[in-house]
Design a protein around this motif. Structure first.
Motif, PDB file in Angstrom:
ATOM      1  N   THR A   1      10.255  61.591   8.515  1.00  0.00           N
ATOM      2  CA  THR A   1      10.990  61.100  10.116  1.00  0.00           C
ATOM      3  C   THR A   1      10.349  62.061  10.034  1.00  0.00           C
ATOM      4  O   THR A   1      10.120  62.049  11.258  1.00  0.00           O
ATOM      5  CB  THR A   1      12.474  60.422   9.431  1.00  0.00           C
ATOM      6  OG1 THR A   1      12.703  59.590   8.683  1.00  0.00           O
ATOM      7  CG2 THR A   1      12.976  60.487  10.502  1.00  0.00           C
TER       8      THR A   1
ATOM      9  N   GLY B   1      19.821  70.270  14.727  1.00  0.00           N
ATOM     10  CA  GLY B   1      20.783  69.606  13.498  1.00  0.00           C
ATOM     11  C   GLY B   1      19.427  70.156  12.615  1.00  0.00           C
ATOM     12  O   GLY B   1      19.180  69.737  11.179  1.00  0.00           O
ATOM     13  N   ALA B   2      19.024  71.152  12.440  1.00  0.00           N
ATOM     14  CA  ALA B   2      18.236  72.469  12.502  1.00  0.00           C
ATOM     15  C   ALA B   2      18.184  72.772  10.861  1.00  0.00           C
ATOM     16  O   ALA B   2      17.685  72.758  10.179  1.00  0.00           O
ATOM     17  CB  ALA B   2      17.674  73.868  12.527  1.00  0.00           C
TER      18      ALA B   2
ATOM     19  N   LYS C   1      25.255  76.156  11.245  1.00  0.00           N
ATOM     20  CA  LYS C   1      24.990  77.435  10.605  1.00  0.00           C
ATOM     21  C   LYS C   1      24.915  77.925  11.193  1.00  0.00           C
ATOM     22  O   LYS C   1      23.581  78.686  10.327  1.00  0.00           O
ATOM     23  CB  LYS C   1      25.082  76.404   9.260  1.00  0.00           C
ATOM     24  CG  LYS C   1      25.754  74.851   8.825  1.00  0.00           C
ATOM     25  CD  LYS C   1      25.450  74.676   7.219  1.00  0.00           C
ATOM     26  CE  LYS C   1      25.146  73.250   7.064  1.00  0.00           C
ATOM     27  NZ  LYS C   1      24.457  72.354   7.834  1.00  0.00           N
TER      28      LYS C   1
ATOM     29  N   MET D   1      21.388  60.370  14.753  1.00  0.00           N
ATOM     30  CA  MET D   1      22.868  60.429  15.119  1.00  0.00           C
ATOM     31  C   MET D   1      24.201  61.034  14.435  1.00  0.00           C
ATOM     32  O   MET D   1      25.222  61.288  14.646  1.00  0.00           O
ATOM     33  CB  MET D   1      23.608  58.939  15.443  1.00  0.00           C
ATOM     34  CG  MET D   1      22.805  58.446  14.063  1.00  0.00           C
ATOM     35  SD  MET D   1      23.559  58.678  12.480  1.00  0.00           S
ATOM     36  CE  MET D   1      25.525  57.611  12.841  1.00  0.00           C
ATOM     37  N   ALA D   2      23.786  62.585  13.861  1.00  0.00           N
ATOM     38  CA  ALA D   2      24.979  62.728  13.522  1.00  0.00           C
ATOM     39  C   ALA D   2      25.881  63.599  14.320  1.00  0.00           C
ATOM     40  O   ALA D   2      26.780  63.446  13.371  1.00  0.00           O
ATOM     41  CB  ALA D   2      23.801  64.200  12.439  1.00  0.00           C
ATOM     42  N   GLN D   3      25.419  63.717  15.176  1.00  0.00           N
ATOM     43  CA  GLN D   3      27.272  63.818  16.410  1.00  0.00           C
ATOM     44  C   GLN D   3      27.434  62.727  16.736  1.00  0.00           C
ATOM     45  O   GLN D   3      28.080  61.991  16.643  1.00  0.00           O
ATOM     46  CB  GLN D   3      26.218  65.154  17.341  1.00  0.00           C
ATOM     47  CG  GLN D   3      27.635  64.826  18.605  1.00  0.00           C
ATOM     48  CD  GLN D   3      27.140  66.023  19.892  1.00  0.00           C
ATOM     49  OE1 GLN D   3      25.618  66.854  20.100  1.00  0.00           O
ATOM     50  NE2 GLN D   3      27.742  66.391  20.281  1.00  0.00           N
TER      51      GLN D   3
ATOM     52  N   VAL E   1      12.730  53.270   9.232  1.00  0.00           N
ATOM     53  CA  VAL E   1      12.519  51.833   8.271  1.00  0.00           C
ATOM     54  C   VAL E   1      11.558  51.092   8.091  1.00  0.00           C
ATOM     55  O   VAL E   1      11.196  50.486   7.075  1.00  0.00           O
ATOM     56  CB  VAL E   1      14.252  51.232   8.527  1.00  0.00           C
ATOM     57  CG1 VAL E   1      14.130  50.336   7.364  1.00  0.00           C
ATOM     58  CG2 VAL E   1      15.341  52.792   8.255  1.00  0.00           C
TER      59      VAL E   1
ATOM     60  N   LEU F   1      27.131  66.211   2.186  1.00  0.00           N
ATOM     61  CA  LEU F   1      26.309  66.178   3.397  1.00  0.00           C
ATOM     62  C   LEU F   1      26.704  65.511   4.460  1.00  0.00           C
ATOM     63  O   LEU F   1      26.429  65.797   5.518  1.00  0.00           O
ATOM     64  CB  LEU F   1      25.114  65.143   3.551  1.00  0.00           C
ATOM     65  CG  LEU F   1      24.285  64.629   3.410  1.00  0.00           C
ATOM     66  CD1 LEU F   1      22.835  65.109   3.423  1.00  0.00           C
ATOM     67  CD2 LEU F   1      23.457  63.301   4.063  1.00  0.00           C
TER      68      LEU F   1
ATOM     69  N   VAL G   1      26.147  70.653   3.754  1.00  0.00           N
ATOM     70  CA  VAL G   1      24.686  70.609   2.495  1.00  0.00           C
ATOM     71  C   VAL G   1      23.809  71.240   3.762  1.00  0.00           C
ATOM     72  O   VAL G   1      23.251  70.670   4.939  1.00  0.00           O
ATOM     73  CB  VAL G   1      24.190  69.417   2.053  1.00  0.00           C
ATOM     74  CG1 VAL G   1      22.442  69.081   2.188  1.00  0.00           C
ATOM     75  CG2 VAL G   1      25.134  68.788   0.921  1.00  0.00           C
TER      76      VAL G   1
ATOM     77  N   GLY H   1      19.628  71.891   4.088  1.00  0.00           N
ATOM     78  CA  GLY H   1      18.115  71.362   3.719  1.00  0.00           C
ATOM     79  C   GLY H   1      18.251  69.796   2.431  1.00  0.00           C
ATOM     80  O   GLY H   1      18.721  69.071   2.720  1.00  0.00           O
TER      81      GLY H   1
HETATM   82  P1  NDP Z   1      21.069  65.990   7.096  1.00  0.00           P
HETATM   83  O1  NDP Z   1      22.621  65.874   6.954  1.00  0.00           O
HETATM   84  O2  NDP Z   1      20.619  66.665   6.311  1.00  0.00           O
HETATM   85  O3  NDP Z   1      21.195  66.899   8.707  1.00  0.00           O
HETATM   86  C1  NDP Z   1      22.299  66.711   9.807  1.00  0.00           C
HETATM   87  C2  NDP Z   1      22.008  67.757  11.071  1.00  0.00           C
HETATM   88  O4  NDP Z   1      22.899  67.054  11.537  1.00  0.00           O
HETATM   89  C3  NDP Z   1      23.260  68.972   9.664  1.00  0.00           C
HETATM   90  O5  NDP Z   1      23.054  70.061   8.149  1.00  0.00           O
HETATM   91  C4  NDP Z   1      23.979  69.385  10.988  1.00  0.00           C
HETATM   92  O6  NDP Z   1      22.765  70.389  11.026  1.00  0.00           O
HETATM   93  C5  NDP Z   1      23.753  68.526  11.770  1.00  0.00           C
HETATM   94  N1  NDP Z   1      24.958  68.222  12.276  1.00  0.00           N
HETATM   95  C6  NDP Z   1      26.460  67.642  11.883  1.00  0.00           C
HETATM   96  N2  NDP Z   1      27.427  67.205  12.180  1.00  0.00           N
HETATM   97  C7  NDP Z   1      26.997  67.474  13.476  1.00  0.00           C
HETATM   98  C8  NDP Z   1      27.815  67.430  14.462  1.00  0.00           C
HETATM   99  N3  NDP Z   1      29.228  66.161  14.685  1.00  0.00           N
HETATM  100  N4  NDP Z   1      27.428  67.318  15.484  1.00  0.00           N
HETATM  101  C9  NDP Z   1      26.358  68.517  15.699  1.00  0.00           C
HETATM  102  N5  NDP Z   1      25.513  68.038  14.783  1.00  0.00           N
HETATM  103  C10 NDP Z   1      25.600  67.892  13.261  1.00  0.00           C
HETATM  104  O7  NDP Z   1      20.488  64.693   7.934  1.00  0.00           O
HETATM  105  P2  NDP Z   1      19.186  64.367   7.839  1.00  0.00           P
HETATM  106  O8  NDP Z   1      18.508  65.617   8.015  1.00  0.00           O
HETATM  107  O9  NDP Z   1      18.670  64.124   6.576  1.00  0.00           O
HETATM  108  O10 NDP Z   1      19.017  63.070   8.684  1.00  0.00           O
HETATM  109  C11 NDP Z   1      19.707  63.622  10.039  1.00  0.00           C
HETATM  110  C12 NDP Z   1      19.491  62.320  10.764  1.00  0.00           C
HETATM  111  O11 NDP Z   1      18.424  61.975  11.635  1.00  0.00           O
HETATM  112  C13 NDP Z   1      20.502  61.389  10.732  1.00  0.00           C
HETATM  113  O12 NDP Z   1      21.479  60.927  11.613  1.00  0.00           O
HETATM  114  C14 NDP Z   1      19.994  60.095   9.865  1.00  0.00           C
HETATM  115  O13 NDP Z   1      20.792  59.117   9.920  1.00  0.00           O
HETATM  116  C15 NDP Z   1      18.565  60.227  11.118  1.00  0.00           C
HETATM  117  N6  NDP Z   1      17.768  59.851  10.678  1.00  0.00           N
HETATM  118  C16 NDP Z   1      17.161  59.024  11.057  1.00  0.00           C
HETATM  119  C17 NDP Z   1      15.907  58.094  10.538  1.00  0.00           C
HETATM  120  C18 NDP Z   1      15.421  57.500  11.402  1.00  0.00           C
HETATM  121  O14 NDP Z   1      14.882  56.535  10.870  1.00  0.00           O
HETATM  122  N7  NDP Z   1      15.360  57.081  12.406  1.00  0.00           N
HETATM  123  C19 NDP Z   1      15.261  58.533   9.453  1.00  0.00           C
HETATM  124  C20 NDP Z   1      15.879  59.750   8.922  1.00  0.00           C
HETATM  125  C21 NDP Z   1      16.854  60.211   9.261  1.00  0.00           C
HETATM  126  P3  NDP Z   1      23.190  72.140  11.468  1.00  0.00           P
HETATM  127  O15 NDP Z   1      24.272  72.938  10.528  1.00  0.00           O
HETATM  128  O16 NDP Z   1      21.696  72.911  11.399  1.00  0.00           O
HETATM  129  O17 NDP Z   1      23.609  72.256  12.895  1.00  0.00           O
END
Ligand code: NDP
Length: 327
Positions: A132, A156-157, A182, A245-247, A271, A313, A318, A320
């Motif tokens: 992705t 989400g670096a 982080k 959408m992690a946030q 997907v 995660l 987590v 990386g």
């Molecule tokens: P990870 O869990 O590895 O990374 C997500 C990162 O987002 C965290 O490490 C953190 O980074 C940051 N984060 C977590 N919670 C929050 C929050 N509440 N507010 C702001 N930042 C937050 O997930 P992935 O990298 O595997 O996936 C990232 C996103 O991409 C997910 O939403 C996933 O569903 C989506 N995705 C979509 C795909 C698609 O086909 N569109 C395919 C793969 C993933 P930090 O601590 O550095 O801020």
């Protein structure tokens, strides 16, 4: 023959997940049987395992949206026994039994040949997250964002998509600004190639419809107010690739960046991504990704550790990518 897998069940006893020993005869229909070497935990797998979102659509379900392994039996002319293959998406781990397992039976149409020179472990260190990341880089390029054209924000670096996106962008000569919660991981993000680290708190609260122009491009993995603020600070004609959408799933933004600055919001889906673009993304990952950096991004676990790691995660703890040696 029996095999081990992470299974989600939902019945009168509730929603529960466990490592189970299953019989091969219980595998779903499909034309290719794959002996899996490695799988991984993506954010979506975390959501499925913790039950935080309705990712699992059938029960029982072997979870895991991707895998890499070796074909054991095939009724397809496209793949034969001994071929090494990779699968990402297509509803596997959602509506079809998935990859956190020692065996999978799937449609040949969903498989791609393992791109040389990657090993199955490296392919899963990349996984759906890294594939992705490459789709996001391609979205920026498709819309004319080039190295030397200004700063690229990656949100989400420290996560899977974010880490691999930074590595890919920096190697191509882009100037990358990494947004993270982080800040203690600054050295890691700089090692991957980030030129500057910003605290995600500066982006995560609701902001103005338009802000000072800064980003030539954005790869956003978190959505919510962060995505709205990223759009608001994107330069005239810039591009925002939105994949996550992690946030939040919300987009509490304004149309102002689109209609006043010609900003493009490019959605990225892995997907159902059509096969030619999928193959292109994997071909480029195999050719362009720094495999030493991939080692620094990846942590390996076994099937026994999948459930607690998925919880961590989803809590954003987590760094990386997680590779799962299923054997
Ligand atoms: P990870 O869990 O590895 O990374 C997500 C990162 O987002 C965290 O490490 C953190 O980074 C940051 N984060 C977590 N919670 C929050 C929050 N509440 N507010 C702001 N930042 C937050 O997930 P992935 O990298 O595997 O996936 C990232 C996103 O991409 C997910 O939403 C996933 O569903 C989506 N995705 C979509 C795909 C698609 O086909 N569109 C395919 C793969 C993933 P930090 O601590 O550095 O801020």
């Amino acid at each position: 023959m029996s095999f081990n897998a992470i299974v989600i069940r939902k019945d009168e006893s509730g929603y529960r997940v466990a490592k189970e020993e299953l019989d091969e005869s219980t595998l779903p229909e499909g034309d290719v049987l794959v002996a899996i070497d490695h799988s991984t935990i993506n954010y979506k797998d975390g959501l499925a395992i913790t039950g935080k979102a309705p990712i699992a659509r059938i029960f029982p379900l072997v979870t895991g949206i991707d895998f890499a392994g070796t074909v054991r039996e095939s009724a397809s002319g496209d793949f034969g026994p001994g071929d090494r293959v990779v699968l990402n998406g297509w509803g596997v781990g959602e509506t079809h039994w998935g990859g956190l397992s020692q065996l999978a039976r799937v449609k040949a149409d969903w498989l791609i040949p393992l791109p040389a020179p990657l090993t199955t472990r490296q392919a899963m260190a990349i996984g759906t997250a890294g594939y992705t990341s490459m789709l996001c880089v391609m979205a920026l390029e498709d819309h004319g964002v080039e190295p030397g054209g200004g700063e690229i924000l990656v949100t989400g670096a420290s996560g899977g998509v974010g880490s691999i996106a930074i590595s890919l962008l920096a190697k191509r000569g882009y100037t990358v600004v990494a947004s993270t919660g982080k800040t203690s991981e600054a050295d890691y993000l700089k090692l991957l190639g980030a030129a500057e680290i910003i605290d995600r708190a500066t982006l995560s609260q609701p902001g103005k419809p338009l802000a000072k122009e800064r980003w030539a491009g954005v790869i956003d993995t978190v959505g919510g107010a962060t995505l709205a603020n990223a759009c608001a600070a994107t330069r005239y004609g810039g591009v925002v690739a939105a994949c996550g959408m992690a946030q939040s799933l919300d987009f509490p933004g304004s149309v102002a960046p689109f209609i006043l600055r010609g900003v493009t919001l490019a959605g990225v889906d892995s997907v159902q991504c059509p096969m030619p673009r999928r193959l292109k993304a994997w071909e480029r990952l195999a050719a362009e990704l720094d495999l030493d950096q991939l080692e620094a991004i990846a942590t390996e676990i076994g099937l026994d550790e999948v459930i607690p790691t998925a919880q961590q995660l989803i809590e954003g703890k987590v760094r990386g990518r997680i590779v799962v040696d299923v054997n």
